[in-house]
Structure formats: C-alpha cells, structure tokens
Write an enzyme that holds these catalytic residues in place. Structure first.
Site, PDB file in Angstrom:
ATOM      1  N   HIS A 131      47.575  28.681 -20.584  1.00  0.00           N
ATOM      2  CA  HIS A 131      46.478  29.406 -20.671  1.00  0.00           C
ATOM      3  C   HIS A 131      46.890  30.965 -20.517  1.00  0.00           C
ATOM      4  O   HIS A 131      47.118  31.501 -19.509  1.00  0.00           O
ATOM      5  CB  HIS A 131      45.596  29.097 -19.322  1.00  0.00           C
ATOM      6  CG  HIS A 131      45.084  27.843 -19.093  1.00  0.00           C
ATOM      7  ND1 HIS A 131      46.129  26.667 -18.854  1.00  0.00           N
ATOM      8  CD2 HIS A 131      43.927  27.191 -19.137  1.00  0.00           C
ATOM      9  CE1 HIS A 131      45.378  25.647 -18.884  1.00  0.00           C
ATOM     10  NE2 HIS A 131      44.300  25.867 -18.989  1.00  0.00           N
TER      11      HIS A 131
ATOM     12  N   LEU B  61      39.143  23.972  -9.666  1.00  0.00           N
ATOM     13  CA  LEU B  61      38.634  25.297  -9.303  1.00  0.00           C
ATOM     14  C   LEU B  61      37.851  25.359  -8.135  1.00  0.00           C
ATOM     15  O   LEU B  61      36.947  24.296  -7.583  1.00  0.00           O
ATOM     16  CB  LEU B  61      37.674  25.853 -10.485  1.00  0.00           C
ATOM     17  CG  LEU B  61      38.691  26.172 -11.639  1.00  0.00           C
ATOM     18  CD1 LEU B  61      37.571  26.452 -12.973  1.00  0.00           C
ATOM     19  CD2 LEU B  61      39.724  27.079 -11.497  1.00  0.00           C
TER      20      LEU B  61
ATOM     21  N   GLY C  70      35.143  30.704 -12.902  1.00  0.00           N
ATOM     22  CA  GLY C  70      34.911  29.351 -12.694  1.00  0.00           C
ATOM     23  C   GLY C  70      35.037  28.989 -11.273  1.00  0.00           C
ATOM     24  O   GLY C  70      34.303  28.014 -10.504  1.00  0.00           O
TER      25      GLY C  70
ATOM     26  N   ILE D 156      34.181  35.128 -18.959  1.00  0.00           N
ATOM     27  CA  ILE D 156      34.574  34.116 -19.912  1.00  0.00           C
ATOM     28  C   ILE D 156      35.134  32.888 -19.501  1.00  0.00           C
ATOM     29  O   ILE D 156      35.640  32.860 -18.584  1.00  0.00           O
ATOM     30  CB  ILE D 156      35.641  34.666 -20.907  1.00  0.00           C
ATOM     31  CG1 ILE D 156      35.086  35.704 -21.958  1.00  0.00           C
ATOM     32  CG2 ILE D 156      36.036  33.447 -22.093  1.00  0.00           C
ATOM     33  CD1 ILE D 156      33.906  35.404 -22.982  1.00  0.00           C
TER      34      ILE D 156
ATOM     35  N   HIS E 265      41.489  30.996 -23.438  1.00  0.00           N
ATOM     36  CA  HIS E 265      41.593  30.625 -22.177  1.00  0.00           C
ATOM     37  C   HIS E 265      42.720  29.524 -21.974  1.00  0.00           C
ATOM     38  O   HIS E 265      43.927  29.539 -21.557  1.00  0.00           O
ATOM     39  CB  HIS E 265      40.457  29.997 -21.746  1.00  0.00           C
ATOM     40  CG  HIS E 265      40.385  29.150 -20.669  1.00  0.00           C
ATOM     41  ND1 HIS E 265      40.476  29.659 -19.373  1.00  0.00           N
ATOM     42  CD2 HIS E 265      40.586  27.680 -20.416  1.00  0.00           C
ATOM     43  CE1 HIS E 265      40.761  28.637 -18.651  1.00  0.00           C
ATOM     44  NE2 HIS E 265      40.573  27.476 -19.169  1.00  0.00           N
TER      45      HIS E 265
ATOM     46  N   SER F 268      27.608  12.356  16.742  1.00  0.00           N
ATOM     47  CA  SER F 268      27.494  11.283  15.949  1.00  0.00           C
ATOM     48  C   SER F 268      29.186  10.681  15.793  1.00  0.00           C
ATOM     49  O   SER F 268      29.417   9.551  15.997  1.00  0.00           O
ATOM     50  CB  SER F 268      26.756  11.085  14.702  1.00  0.00           C
ATOM     51  OG  SER F 268      25.522  11.169  15.036  1.00  0.00           O
TER      52      SER F 268
ATOM     53  N   GLU G 206      30.736  19.139   3.711  1.00  0.00           N
ATOM     54  CA  GLU G 206      31.872  18.368   3.936  1.00  0.00           C
ATOM     55  C   GLU G 206      33.040  18.745   2.826  1.00  0.00           C
ATOM     56  O   GLU G 206      33.976  18.641   3.499  1.00  0.00           O
ATOM     57  CB  GLU G 206      31.502  16.888   3.536  1.00  0.00           C
ATOM     58  CG  GLU G 206      30.391  16.260   4.360  1.00  0.00           C
ATOM     59  CD  GLU G 206      28.935  16.583   3.977  1.00  0.00           C
ATOM     60  OE1 GLU G 206      28.038  16.190   4.657  1.00  0.00           O
ATOM     61  OE2 GLU G 206      28.825  17.456   2.944  1.00  0.00           O
TER      62      GLU G 206
ATOM     63  N   HIS H 119      30.798   5.543  11.010  1.00  0.00           N
ATOM     64  CA  HIS H 119      29.530   4.697  10.390  1.00  0.00           C
ATOM     65  C   HIS H 119      30.058   4.067   9.308  1.00  0.00           C
ATOM     66  O   HIS H 119      29.828   4.278   8.063  1.00  0.00           O
ATOM     67  CB  HIS H 119      28.482   5.743  10.311  1.00  0.00           C
ATOM     68  CG  HIS H 119      27.940   6.494  11.358  1.00  0.00           C
ATOM     69  ND1 HIS H 119      28.778   7.193  12.112  1.00  0.00           N
ATOM     70  CD2 HIS H 119      26.653   6.152  11.992  1.00  0.00           C
ATOM     71  CE1 HIS H 119      27.790   7.379  13.447  1.00  0.00           C
ATOM     72  NE2 HIS H 119      26.576   6.798  13.252  1.00  0.00           N
TER      73      HIS H 119
ATOM     74  N   ASP I 170      19.375   3.083   8.645  1.00  0.00           N
ATOM     75  CA  ASP I 170      19.345   4.213   7.675  1.00  0.00           C
ATOM     76  C   ASP I 170      19.539   3.910   6.186  1.00  0.00           C
ATOM     77  O   ASP I 170      19.169   4.643   5.318  1.00  0.00           O
ATOM     78  CB  ASP I 170      20.461   5.049   7.901  1.00  0.00           C
ATOM     79  CG  ASP I 170      20.380   5.997   9.157  1.00  0.00           C
ATOM     80  OD1 ASP I 170      18.940   6.106   9.515  1.00  0.00           O
ATOM     81  OD2 ASP I 170      21.177   6.371   9.711  1.00  0.00           O
TER      82      ASP I 170
ATOM     83  N   HIS J  27      22.920   5.406   3.390  1.00  0.00           N
ATOM     84  CA  HIS J  27      23.906   5.860   4.289  1.00  0.00           C
ATOM     85  C   HIS J  27      25.013   4.752   4.557  1.00  0.00           C
ATOM     86  O   HIS J  27      25.730   4.984   5.553  1.00  0.00           O
ATOM     87  CB  HIS J  27      23.338   6.192   5.607  1.00  0.00           C
ATOM     88  CG  HIS J  27      22.566   7.517   5.550  1.00  0.00           C
ATOM     89  ND1 HIS J  27      21.628   8.162   4.557  1.00  0.00           N
ATOM     90  CD2 HIS J  27      22.608   8.538   6.390  1.00  0.00           C
ATOM     91  CE1 HIS J  27      21.343   9.174   4.893  1.00  0.00           C
ATOM     92  NE2 HIS J  27      21.919   9.609   5.793  1.00  0.00           N
TER      93      HIS J  27
ATOM     94  N   ARG K  23      30.167   2.346  13.996  1.00  0.00           N
ATOM     95  CA  ARG K  23      29.104   2.880  14.845  1.00  0.00           C
ATOM     96  C   ARG K  23      28.795   1.816  15.867  1.00  0.00           C
ATOM     97  O   ARG K  23      28.511   2.291  17.301  1.00  0.00           O
ATOM     98  CB  ARG K  23      27.962   3.058  14.315  1.00  0.00           C
ATOM     99  CG  ARG K  23      26.615   3.496  14.829  1.00  0.00           C
ATOM    100  CD  ARG K  23      25.300   3.298  13.918  1.00  0.00           C
ATOM    101  NE  ARG K  23      24.244   3.761  14.663  1.00  0.00           N
ATOM    102  CZ  ARG K  23      23.058   3.604  14.448  1.00  0.00           C
ATOM    103  NH1 ARG K  23      22.550   2.959  13.411  1.00  0.00           N
ATOM    104  NH2 ARG K  23      21.826   3.926  15.015  1.00  0.00           N
TER     105      ARG K  23
END
Length: 671
Positions: free
Chosen positions: A39, A129, A169, A200, A272, A389, A416, A466, A474, A478, A524
């Site tokens: 690159h 990225l 990016g 770009i 690139h 939880s 997360e 869980h 749920d 879930h 759980r």
C-alpha cells in the site's frame, strides 16, 4: 516540493529533515515494489507527519524498545506497514534494509500488516481498521491508572503518551467511535491521534460513503481537535505540543494529506493497495531528485537520526526510577510486580479452599473474581452494561472514572466490540490484569477484537454468561446457538464451559497459569455440584462418572448438560448398557494432551459415542466419529421457561437414553 500552508511557528525542521521524510517514502515504495504487493498511498502521504512525530515529539529508545515509560505508537491504519517498517529501520530498531527487501515474504520480520511480538518496535497487531485506535485508548487508560497509583511528587515513573495514526477507514468503523466516546468520557489526555485525512478509500473519494463532520463529532465527545496541513512538519509538531497542553481531553489532529503524493497515482484510490510499478518508482525518485541507490539510507540521514539523541529521555527515566526505588522501596517493589503481570501473585490457596455448593457458574465466577481481587491488586475489569447480570463487579472497589483513576470497576456501556479492543490495548501496555464480560450471544459483536487478542496470544479473560437456551424467556435473540462452535474455531483461544463450581475454579486456575486468552462460558441457572467433578478438568476433558463395568458407550457433555448425562447413565446401566460420562469443559486443552491420556478418556475401541450440548453440533464430530451421535441444537431457540425449552429441544434423560440405546444396538449389528 510538496504543497504546504504557511505557518508562523518557529521552524523546527530543515532540508535534512525533509530528506529524512523522503527516505521513509522511498524505502517504503521500494519495499512494496520489491514484493510487488502493498500500500504505497499512505507511505507517500503520511511520511512527513510520521517523521515529525518520531523525531521530535515521541519518547522512544531503539536500543530498548520495551522500556516501560516509552511513548506508545499505534499504526491503526495497519495497511501502511511499509511506512512503519521504514521508520523502524531508519530509526535503528532491529529492522534492517534486508528486512525491508523481504517485505511481505514468508518468514520475514516485515509481514504484510504489523504483528505484535514478531517485529521489534511493533506495539500491537493492526490491519482490521479501527482496532488499533481502540488499542491506543486502552494503552492510554492503562497509563492513567499506573500514573495515579505510583507517581509521587517529583518522581513520575509513569508519564508517557500514546500516539495513533488513523485513517479515513479507521474512522468509518463504528468501533472507533465507541472507543472515542469512552476516551472523551474518561478524559484520557495522554492520548493523541493523528488522523491521516486524505479523503480516499478503496472505492474512491470518501464522499460517496463518509461525509461526517469529524471535528464536530469528536468535540461533542470531549476531544481537543485541531486541523493542520499534514505535510508541514512544523505544524505537526506544534499541534502535538498544543495537544500535550490539554489536561482533561484526548486529542485528535486532523492532518490533511494527499494519498500517493508525488506519484502518477496521486490523490487516487489506485495508489491505495497496489505498487507504483517499476517506472512509477523511477518517476517518483526523479520528482524529488533522489540520488541514492536502491535500499540505501543516505549518510546525512543516518547522522541526523544520531543527532536526535533518542536515548536521553530513557536515561533520565532510569535515573528517576533509581531515585524512586531508594525513596519508596515498597512502592517500587509493587510497581515491579504489577508490570510483571498476574504470574507473581500467590493466587491458588484461596481458590483451593473455595466452598463449593449448588450455584450458577456466573455466580461462582463473580465470587472468584472478588477472591482474586484481594490477591491481585492490579486486577481491573468490567462489563458492557451487564455487570449485575454477568456478576463481574468487584465489591468494595470504586468505579474507574476521570476523577478516580484507581477505581477497579470499568463501565464500558453497551459497547462490546470497543470493550474488548480497549482491553487488548491495556494488556499490551502492561501493568494491568484485565477481564471483560457480556452475554455469550453478544460475543459476536466483539468477534473482531476477540480474534485480535487470539492472534496476539494475549492473556485475556472473556467472561461470557447466559450460555444457552437456559436464558429462557428472552427467546431466540438472546439464546446462543452457534457461538460456542464459532469461538472454538479461533486459534489460541481456550473456550471453557464448566459444569459446576469446581470446574469453574479450575477454569480460573488454568487461566492464571496460562498466557493465552480464555473465554469462560457460564450459566445463568443454578447447577448442582457434581460428585465426580475435580481438578482433572484442567486437562480439558476427563471421566467425571465412571462406568460400573467395561463401558460400551461414552456420553460427552459440557456445562448444564453434564448432570443430565449422568442421570441418563444410571438408567442406561439399569438397562444393561454401561457408559462412562466424559466432562469436556475445554476442547482446546483436551486436544493438547498426550495421545495416551486422550485414549484413556476416549478409548479407541468404543465407537458408541454421544455428545450432548445445547449448542451447535459442529465442534463435536471430531470426538464422536462417523458412528457417533450428537444431541445438539442446530436451530434457533424459543421463548419459554428454561426447563420447558430443554425438554422441547430434546435435552432430557429419556432422549439421551433412547439415543444411546439405539446407537449401541446399531453398532452391535454393524460390527
């Protein structure tokens, strides 16, 4: 010469420095051309800002690239690795011209994207990225904790910056904004991002997909923002100095550059990800009047690098550290222990004395964390807004905030992916033992960062609770199905699904002794304490309930399904079918055992094997063989009571007994 905007700042760089920046450019495009892969665009566009940073702003020592108070540098735009390797080579790290010549070749020190632990001076593996941006946030967070813990008046042994070069990016990726939001909230003023803004991306001008007002967006998140000409090294240096004057904000410097500057592919997406071509390299060298042979650093450049005296800050720190040791001997010893990780603490006696009872494994995990927190003073961690939880709160300890750097509970919010990438950065920095947590079903949101932790083989701890349809009401959104198989497919990651409190303790002991990433998969619902569970779980798989006679079948299970398998075993034996129950909490650890051990647990002559797990069946075929059966779950879950769901999907004593009986009869007839 390239276009620059006027600046009234004192001139800090001269023609030799411009030659140094051009040396980075030439070495980079030569390496790319030699490999016929790479690159060049970022090499030609970002070399001046990178040189300005490395030469006159960043504290680093090529002769001791791991000294603890060095500034960290992260190339989040990891596709620009040729630029990073050129920097390392020119600044006399353990990266030679021959290493540049072998760029992107098998076994070289200079792989296609930067790899942590492989190349001297590389702080983290980057390429996907946004990951590096988040790692940089984690590094700055770790610095803030260690500084608050150990620094004394006139004795700052932790006092360094984290720099990150990110591209368009990186800022398109949502993970970078997750992390940026937290960095602003936490006021990580030792974090400075240089945004290589060239407008770009691979598909063309970024305005087809990215028209954010980056300045306003970062300001809204509590960042100090500057916009400069990225080709003007004086502007770069002055902007960094202004960033360092901020006491309560991270900084982003929007550096306007031109991708592929000086080449026929200037300001085009064509620069690139493909070499300039032989003639393109020649033309570029002619444009800048380059007179030096291929893969050669001009003598005057070498002399300028020596004149920088990069070891001066390092030597001052060594003096400060010695003074600190003399004046604060106890704090010095503790600092050394923190920097050596989790291996230097006496951890196991309290766990050996754990009071085992019927409990959910998430509850057990929470109790263990709080036991360890007393023995591991640098144990920090948190959850993606699910601590209550996940049972991950360290009781009696404060929350980490901008006004309380010593709080040991992190609140990542519903982020997360950034959570785990930030955790990776903290671990890479050193000094912090870190854990993170969310529901197992949401591990998919963080898969990219889990994978990066595994690529770098970091001693990460991922606590995923869980763990099954036991989540219940749920419903299918879930209830994890494919997640266990997905995590098990990641190299280096050890996935541990314990059946009770004893196996949960073993999981923690195993992680404490290991330097690999672990994913704990926890229930759980309450699970009974199983009579045969033991420290043998450290082998990943073991006979948890032995057959009363020579077994004709094997029942393999994990987690909550182990108890059902043992209940089925008793009925099968009453029916004259003798079985052994194998608890297999960690397939990866079991696969590492000697063949002799594995054959004792899974005798080769027993072909009637039934695996039982309330998740995708994919990861069990290697154990049950062509003749075996799997009681798994290859459809999505449903909303309902957990006991009703286990019955509905066939995780019952009766189904195990019937399946085993049919299999034994079929194999008897077949063989």
């Amino acid at each position: 010469m390239e276009k620059t905007s006027k600046t009234t700042a004192k001139i800090q760089f001269d023609d030799i420095d411009q030659l140094c920046a051009n040396t980075l450019r030439v070495l980079g495009i030569e390496a790319i051309q030699q490999a016929n892969s790479g690159h060049p665009g970022i090499v030609l566009g970002a070399a001046p800002l990178a040189y300005a940073l490395w030469s006159k702003a960043m504290s680093h020592n090529p002769k001791d690239s791991k000294w603890q108070n060095r500034d960290r540098f992260v190339l989040s735009a990891g596709h620009g690795s040729a630029l990073l390797y050129s920097l390392l080579c020119v600044f006399d790290y353990d990266v030679s011209l021959d290493d540049l010549k072998s760029f992107r070749q098998l076994g070289s020190k200079t792989p296609g994207h930067p790899e942590f632990g492989h190349t001297d001076g590389v702080e983290t593996s980057t390429g996907p990225l946004g990951q590096g941006f988040c790692n940089a946030v984690g590094m700055a967070q770790a610095e803030s904790i260690l500084a608050a813990k150990f620094n004394k008046t006139n004795a700052n042994i932790v006092d360094h910056y984290t720099y990150c070069i990110a591209g368009d990016g990186c800022l398109m990726e949502g993970i970078s904004y997750e992390a940026a939001s937290l960095a602003g909230l936490w006021k990580l003023n030792k974090l400075i991002v240089l945004y290589d803004s060239n407008n770009i991306s691979i598909e063309g001008n970024t305005n087809i997909a990215f028209k954010d007002d980056v300045k306003t967006r970062f300001e809204s998140m509590g960042w100090f923002v500057q916009s400069i000409d990225g080709f003007d090294m004086n502007q770069v240096l002055q902007a960094i100095k202004k960033s360092k004057s901020q006491n309560d904000k991270p900084s982003i410097i929007i550096c306007k550059t031109i991708i592929g500057w000086g080449s026929a592919k200037e300001n085009s997406e064509k620069s690139h990800g493909s070499p300039l071509g032989v003639q393109g390299v020649i033309d570029f060298k002619q444009k800048i009047n380059w007179q030096t042979p291929e893969f050669t650093i001009p003598k005057v450049v070498k002399e300028r690098i020596k004149q920088l005296n990069l070891q001066s800050t390092y030597k001052k720190w060594i003096t400060t550290l010695k003074k600190y040791e003399e004046e604060f001997p106890q704090e010095y010893l503790e600092y050394c222990r923190w920097m050596q990780g989790k291996d230097n603490f006496n951890l196991y006696e309290d766990l050996d004395n754990y009071n085992h009872t019927m409990d959910s494994t998430r509850n057990v995990s929470g109790k263990i964390l709080n036991i360890l927190a007393k023995s591991i003073p640098n144990l920090y961690g948190g959850s993606a807004d699910l601590a209550s939880s996940n049972k991950t709160t360290l009781v009696g300890f404060d929350s980490y905030q901008a006004n309380n750097r010593l709080g040991r509970n992190f609140h990542y919010g519903v982020r997360e992916h950034a959570m785990i990438a930030i955790s990776n950065g903290m671990i890479l920095h050193g000094g912090i033992v870190n854990y993170v947590s969310t529901f197992l079903v949401f591990s998919d949101y963080a898969k990219g960062a889990i994978r990066m932790a595994s690529i770098m083989n970091l001693p990460s701890l991922f606590i995923f609770t869980h763990d099954s349809i036991g989540v219940g009401e749920d419903g299918g959104t879930h209830q994890p199905i494919e997640h266990l198989a997905s995590l098990r497919s990641i190299p280096n990651l050890k996935v541990f699904r314990p059946c009770d409190s004893r196996e949960t303790v073993v999981a923690y002991k195993s992680w404490l002794k290991d330097n690999s990433p672990y994913a704990l998969i926890l229930s759980r619902q309450d699970l009974p304490l199983i009579e045969g569970s033991s420290d043998e779980a450290v082998h990943g798989g073991y006979v948890i309930s032995q057959s009363l006679s020579t077994p004709t079948a094997l029942l393999l299970a994990t987690g909550s399904e182990v108890q059902i398998a043992i209940q089925a075993q008793k009925i099968l034996e009453q029916n004259g079918i003798y079985t052994s129950v194998i608890s297999m909490p960690c397939q990866e650890l079991f696969d590492l055992q000697a063949d002799e051990y594995k054959s004792k647990v899974l005798p080769n002559n027993i072909r009637a094997r039934i695996a039982i797990e309330s998740a995708s069946s994919m990861s069990w075929y290697k154990y049950v063989g062509l003749d075996g059966k799997i009681i798994g779950l290859d459809s999505f879950g449903l909303s309902g009571k957990d006991n009703d769901l286990f019955k509905y999907f066939g995780f019952t004593i009766k189904n195990i007994v019937d399946t085993t009986t049919d299999l034994v009869n079929t194999i008897f007839k077949k063989y």
